[in-house]
Design a protein around this motif. Structure first.
Motif, PDB file in Angstrom:
ATOM      1  N   VAL A   6      42.800  25.416  32.858  1.00  0.00           N
ATOM      2  CA  VAL A   6      41.378  25.836  33.299  1.00  0.00           C
ATOM      3  C   VAL A   6      41.772  26.448  34.917  1.00  0.00           C
ATOM      4  CG1 VAL A   6      39.107  25.564  33.943  1.00  0.00           C
ATOM      5  CG2 VAL A   6      40.033  24.641  31.516  1.00  0.00           C
ATOM      6  N   ALA A   7      42.251  25.503  35.676  1.00  0.00           N
ATOM      7  CA  ALA A   7      42.680  25.887  37.032  1.00  0.00           C
ATOM      8  C   ALA A   7      43.696  27.300  37.029  1.00  0.00           C
ATOM      9  CB  ALA A   7      43.214  24.535  37.666  1.00  0.00           C
ATOM     10  N   LEU A   8      44.384  27.004  36.208  1.00  0.00           N
ATOM     11  CA  LEU A   8      45.511  28.190  36.189  1.00  0.00           C
ATOM     12  C   LEU A   8      44.814  29.579  35.735  1.00  0.00           C
ATOM     13  CD1 LEU A   8      48.476  29.073  36.638  1.00  0.00           C
ATOM     14  CD2 LEU A   8      48.783  28.490  34.325  1.00  0.00           C
ATOM     15  N   VAL A   9      43.989  29.321  34.872  1.00  0.00           N
ATOM     16  CA  VAL A   9      43.234  30.592  34.680  1.00  0.00           C
ATOM     17  C   VAL A   9      42.128  31.061  35.729  1.00  0.00           C
ATOM     18  CG1 VAL A   9      41.353  31.492  32.859  1.00  0.00           C
ATOM     19  CG2 VAL A   9      43.363  30.204  31.923  1.00  0.00           C
ATOM     20  N   ILE A  10      41.522  30.252  36.161  1.00  0.00           N
ATOM     21  CA  ILE A  10      40.732  30.517  37.288  1.00  0.00           C
ATOM     22  C   ILE A  10      41.531  31.095  38.443  1.00  0.00           C
ATOM     23  CG2 ILE A  10      39.139  29.700  39.106  1.00  0.00           C
ATOM     24  CD1 ILE A  10      38.209  27.696  36.950  1.00  0.00           C
ATOM     25  N   LEU A  11      42.629  30.684  38.729  1.00  0.00           N
ATOM     26  CA  LEU A  11      43.441  31.083  39.890  1.00  0.00           C
ATOM     27  C   LEU A  11      43.911  32.580  39.496  1.00  0.00           C
ATOM     28  CD1 LEU A  11      44.969  30.391  42.402  1.00  0.00           C
ATOM     29  CD2 LEU A  11      46.746  29.756  41.229  1.00  0.00           C
ATOM     30  N   ILE A  12      44.451  32.846  38.173  1.00  0.00           N
ATOM     31  CA  ILE A  12      44.958  34.086  37.799  1.00  0.00           C
ATOM     32  C   ILE A  12      43.667  34.937  37.942  1.00  0.00           C
ATOM     33  CG2 ILE A  12      45.768  35.500  36.035  1.00  0.00           C
ATOM     34  CD1 ILE A  12      47.568  33.149  35.396  1.00  0.00           C
ATOM     35  N   VAL A  13      42.718  34.624  37.372  1.00  0.00           N
ATOM     36  CA  VAL A  13      41.348  35.741  37.450  1.00  0.00           C
ATOM     37  C   VAL A  13      40.940  36.002  38.968  1.00  0.00           C
ATOM     38  CG1 VAL A  13      39.176  35.830  36.837  1.00  0.00           C
ATOM     39  CG2 VAL A  13      40.564  35.009  35.059  1.00  0.00           C
ATOM     40  N   SER A  14      41.075  35.289  39.813  1.00  0.00           N
ATOM     41  CA  SER A  14      40.429  35.338  41.058  1.00  0.00           C
ATOM     42  C   SER A  14      41.533  36.164  41.624  1.00  0.00           C
ATOM     43  CB  SER A  14      40.318  34.090  41.635  1.00  0.00           C
ATOM     44  OG  SER A  14      41.522  33.503  41.971  1.00  0.00           O
ATOM     45  N   GLY A  15      42.994  35.800  41.385  1.00  0.00           N
ATOM     46  CA  GLY A  15      43.721  36.888  42.125  1.00  0.00           C
ATOM     47  C   GLY A  15      43.804  38.258  41.712  1.00  0.00           C
ATOM     48  N   LEU A  16      43.418  38.352  40.201  1.00  0.00           N
ATOM     49  CA  LEU A  16      43.355  39.670  40.001  1.00  0.00           C
ATOM     50  C   LEU A  16      42.144  40.506  40.428  1.00  0.00           C
ATOM     51  CD1 LEU A  16      44.510  39.347  36.043  1.00  0.00           C
ATOM     52  CD2 LEU A  16      45.706  40.563  37.968  1.00  0.00           C
ATOM     53  N   SER A  17      41.043  39.862  40.565  1.00  0.00           N
ATOM     54  CA  SER A  17      39.696  40.365  40.879  1.00  0.00           C
ATOM     55  C   SER A  17      40.020  40.832  42.367  1.00  0.00           C
ATOM     56  CB  SER A  17      38.517  39.492  40.854  1.00  0.00           C
ATOM     57  OG  SER A  17      38.421  38.091  41.529  1.00  0.00           O
ATOM     58  N   CYS A  18      40.564  39.998  43.184  1.00  0.00           N
ATOM     59  CA  CYS A  18      40.709  40.159  44.541  1.00  0.00           C
ATOM     60  C   CYS A  18      41.863  41.455  44.915  1.00  0.00           C
ATOM     61  CB  CYS A  18      41.596  39.220  45.326  1.00  0.00           C
ATOM     62  SG  CYS A  18      40.630  37.625  45.631  1.00  0.00           S
ATOM     63  N   THR A  19      42.704  41.795  43.862  1.00  0.00           N
ATOM     64  CA  THR A  19      43.676  42.858  43.841  1.00  0.00           C
ATOM     65  C   THR A  19      42.722  44.273  43.610  1.00  0.00           C
ATOM     66  OG1 THR A  19      45.403  41.377  43.309  1.00  0.00           O
ATOM     67  CG2 THR A  19      45.698  43.810  42.687  1.00  0.00           C
ATOM     68  N   TYR A  20      41.897  43.980  42.613  1.00  0.00           N
ATOM     69  CA  TYR A  20      41.104  44.982  42.401  1.00  0.00           C
ATOM     70  C   TYR A  20      39.924  45.268  43.170  1.00  0.00           C
ATOM     71  CZ  TYR A  20      37.573  47.651  39.746  1.00  0.00           C
ATOM     72  OH  TYR A  20      36.888  48.649  39.457  1.00  0.00           O
ATOM     73  N   PHE A  21      39.495  44.634  44.048  1.00  0.00           N
ATOM     74  CA  PHE A  21      38.469  44.812  44.982  1.00  0.00           C
ATOM     75  C   PHE A  21      39.273  45.301  46.404  1.00  0.00           C
ATOM     76  CE2 PHE A  21      35.665  41.923  42.674  1.00  0.00           C
ATOM     77  CZ  PHE A  21      35.011  42.767  42.414  1.00  0.00           C
ATOM     78  N   THR A  22      40.252  45.304  46.547  1.00  0.00           N
ATOM     79  CA  THR A  22      41.201  45.844  47.618  1.00  0.00           C
ATOM     80  C   THR A  22      41.770  47.307  47.253  1.00  0.00           C
ATOM     81  OG1 THR A  22      43.277  44.475  47.366  1.00  0.00           O
ATOM     82  CG2 THR A  22      41.471  43.450  48.645  1.00  0.00           C
ATOM     83  N   ARG A  23      41.706  47.671  46.323  1.00  0.00           N
ATOM     84  CA  ARG A  23      42.442  48.826  45.753  1.00  0.00           C
ATOM     85  C   ARG A  23      41.310  50.199  46.278  1.00  0.00           C
ATOM     86  NH1 ARG A  23      44.792  49.807  39.983  1.00  0.00           N
ATOM     87  NH2 ARG A  23      45.174  51.741  41.273  1.00  0.00           N
ATOM     88  N   GLU A  24      42.024  51.269  46.470  1.00  0.00           N
ATOM     89  CA  GLU A  24      41.588  52.428  46.625  1.00  0.00           C
ATOM     90  C   GLU A  24      40.306  52.782  45.636  1.00  0.00           C
ATOM     91  OE1 GLU A  24      41.924  53.906  49.586  1.00  0.00           O
ATOM     92  OE2 GLU A  24      43.401  52.855  50.120  1.00  0.00           O
ATOM     93  N   PRO A  25      39.315  53.308  45.710  1.00  0.00           N
ATOM     94  CA  PRO A  25      38.910  53.977  47.029  1.00  0.00           C
ATOM     95  C   PRO A  25      37.986  53.089  47.933  1.00  0.00           C
ATOM     96  CG  PRO A  25      37.565  54.635  45.197  1.00  0.00           C
ATOM     97  CD  PRO A  25      38.502  53.948  44.674  1.00  0.00           C
ATOM     98  N   ARG A  26      37.869  51.818  47.748  1.00  0.00           N
ATOM     99  CA  ARG A  26      37.142  50.749  48.396  1.00  0.00           C
ATOM    100  C   ARG A  26      37.884  50.641  49.764  1.00  0.00           C
ATOM    101  NH1 ARG A  26      36.414  49.520  43.161  1.00  0.00           N
ATOM    102  NH2 ARG A  26      34.354  49.168  42.401  1.00  0.00           N
ATOM    103  N   ASN A  27      39.199  50.769  49.759  1.00  0.00           N
ATOM    104  CA  ASN A  27      39.824  50.267  50.936  1.00  0.00           C
ATOM    105  C   ASN A  27      40.705  51.579  51.423  1.00  0.00           C
ATOM    106  OD1 ASN A  27      40.633  48.962  53.050  1.00  0.00           O
ATOM    107  ND2 ASN A  27      42.205  47.800  51.960  1.00  0.00           N
ATOM    108  N   PRO A  28      39.815  52.528  51.992  1.00  0.00           N
ATOM    109  CA  PRO A  28      40.748  53.872  52.269  1.00  0.00           C
ATOM    110  C   PRO A  28      41.664  53.614  53.490  1.00  0.00           C
ATOM    111  CG  PRO A  28      38.541  54.107  53.029  1.00  0.00           C
ATOM    112  CD  PRO A  28      38.648  52.899  52.280  1.00  0.00           C
ATOM    113  N   PRO A  29      42.703  54.429  53.891  1.00  0.00           N
ATOM    114  CA  PRO A  29      43.512  54.421  55.034  1.00  0.00           C
ATOM    115  C   PRO A  29      42.584  54.553  56.202  1.00  0.00           C
ATOM    116  CG  PRO A  29      44.021  56.554  53.648  1.00  0.00           C
ATOM    117  CD  PRO A  29      42.847  55.323  52.920  1.00  0.00           C
ATOM    118  N   LYS A  30      42.924  54.143  57.555  1.00  0.00           N
ATOM    119  CA  LYS A  30      42.289  54.448  58.696  1.00  0.00           C
ATOM    120  C   LYS A  30      43.030  55.152  59.824  1.00  0.00           C
ATOM    121  CE  LYS A  30      39.525  50.385  57.252  1.00  0.00           C
ATOM    122  NZ  LYS A  30      39.795  48.815  57.104  1.00  0.00           N
TER     123      LYS A  30
END
Length: 185
Positions: A6-30
Motif C-alpha cells: 500500500v505504501a509503495l502504491v501511494i508513493l508511485i501515485v503521488s510521484g506520478l501526480s507530482c510529475t503531471y502537475f509540473t508539466r506544461e502548460p502549467r509550468n511555462p518557461p520564464k
C-alpha cells in the motif's frame, strides 16, 4: 507485507501526480521569473519536405520532431497554422547510406548513415528567426554483424530520433533568444 504494498502504491501515485502537475502548460518557461504567455509559445510544425534520395524519411522525421517538441514542453503545438505564433519549416536536403568498413572478402561489416536537414523558423508575420545553424547534419555508424547489432531500419530510426532532438534544441534556443535576448534561460 500488505502495508508495504500500500505504501509503495501511494508513493508511485503521488510521484506520478507530482510529475503531471509540473508539466506544461502549467509550468511555462520564464524570462527573469516572468512566465512566457501561451500566445508566444504556440508552434505549428509544417510537414517536412524531402529533397533527397531517402524515401519516406521526411514523414517519420516530422512525427519525431512533433513528439520531441511535445515532450520537451517549451512550445504548445497547434494544428492550425493561423493560430500559431511561430512556424517551423524543414527539408531533408541530403540522405546518404554508404559502406564504411570492409572485411577481407570485401563484404561490408559496418555502414555509415548521414542526413542533413535545412530548417527555417518564422514568426506568424513571416519574419525569420535567426538560427544558430540552418542546416543540421547527423551521422551514425551501425552494423548488422559486429558490436551492437541493428538493422538498417533500426539505425535509420535512431538517426532520425537524434535529428529530432537536435532540431528541438536548435529551435528552442532561437525562439528563446528572439523573445528574451538571452541565449539560455
Amino acid at each position: 507485507m500488505y502495508l508495504a504494498r500500500v505504501a509503495l502504491v501511494i508513493l508511485i501515485v503521488s510521484g506520478l501526480s507530482c510529475t503531471y502537475f509540473t508539466r506544461e502548460p502549467r509550468n511555462p518557461p520564464k524570462i527573469d521569473g516572468v512566465p512566457i504567455p501561451d500566445e508566444q509559445r504556440r508552434l505549428y510544425v509544417q510537414n517536412f519536405r524531402n529533397n533527397s534520395y531517402g524515401m519516406g524519411v521526411q514523414t517519420l522525421l516530422t512525427e519525431l520532431v512533433r513528439s520531441e517538441v511535445d515532450s520537451r514542453g517549451r512550445f504548445l503545438q497547434t494544428r492550425e497554422k493561423s493560430l500559431a505564433a511561430y512556424r517551423l519549416y524543414g527539408e531533408v536536403v541530403h540522405y546518404q547510406l554508404v559502406g564504411n568498413l570492409l572485411d577481407q572478402g570485401g563484404q561490408s561489416i559496418s555502414r555509415e548513415m548521414l542526413i542533413v536537414v535545412r530548417l527555417e523558423l518564422q514568426k506568424a508575420g513571416g519574419q525569420k528567426i535567426l538560427l544558430e545553424r540552418e542546416e543540421i547534419p547527423v551521422r551514425i555508424i551501425y552494423s548488422d554483424q559486429v558490436g551492437f547489432r541493428e538493422s538498417e531500419s533500426q539505425a535509420q530510426a535512431r538517426l532520425l530520433r537524434i535529428m529530432a532532438i537536435r532540431i528541438s534544441e536548435e529551435i528552442e534556443r532561437a525562439w528563446y533568444f528572439s523573445i528574451a535576448g538571452k541565449i539560455d534561460p
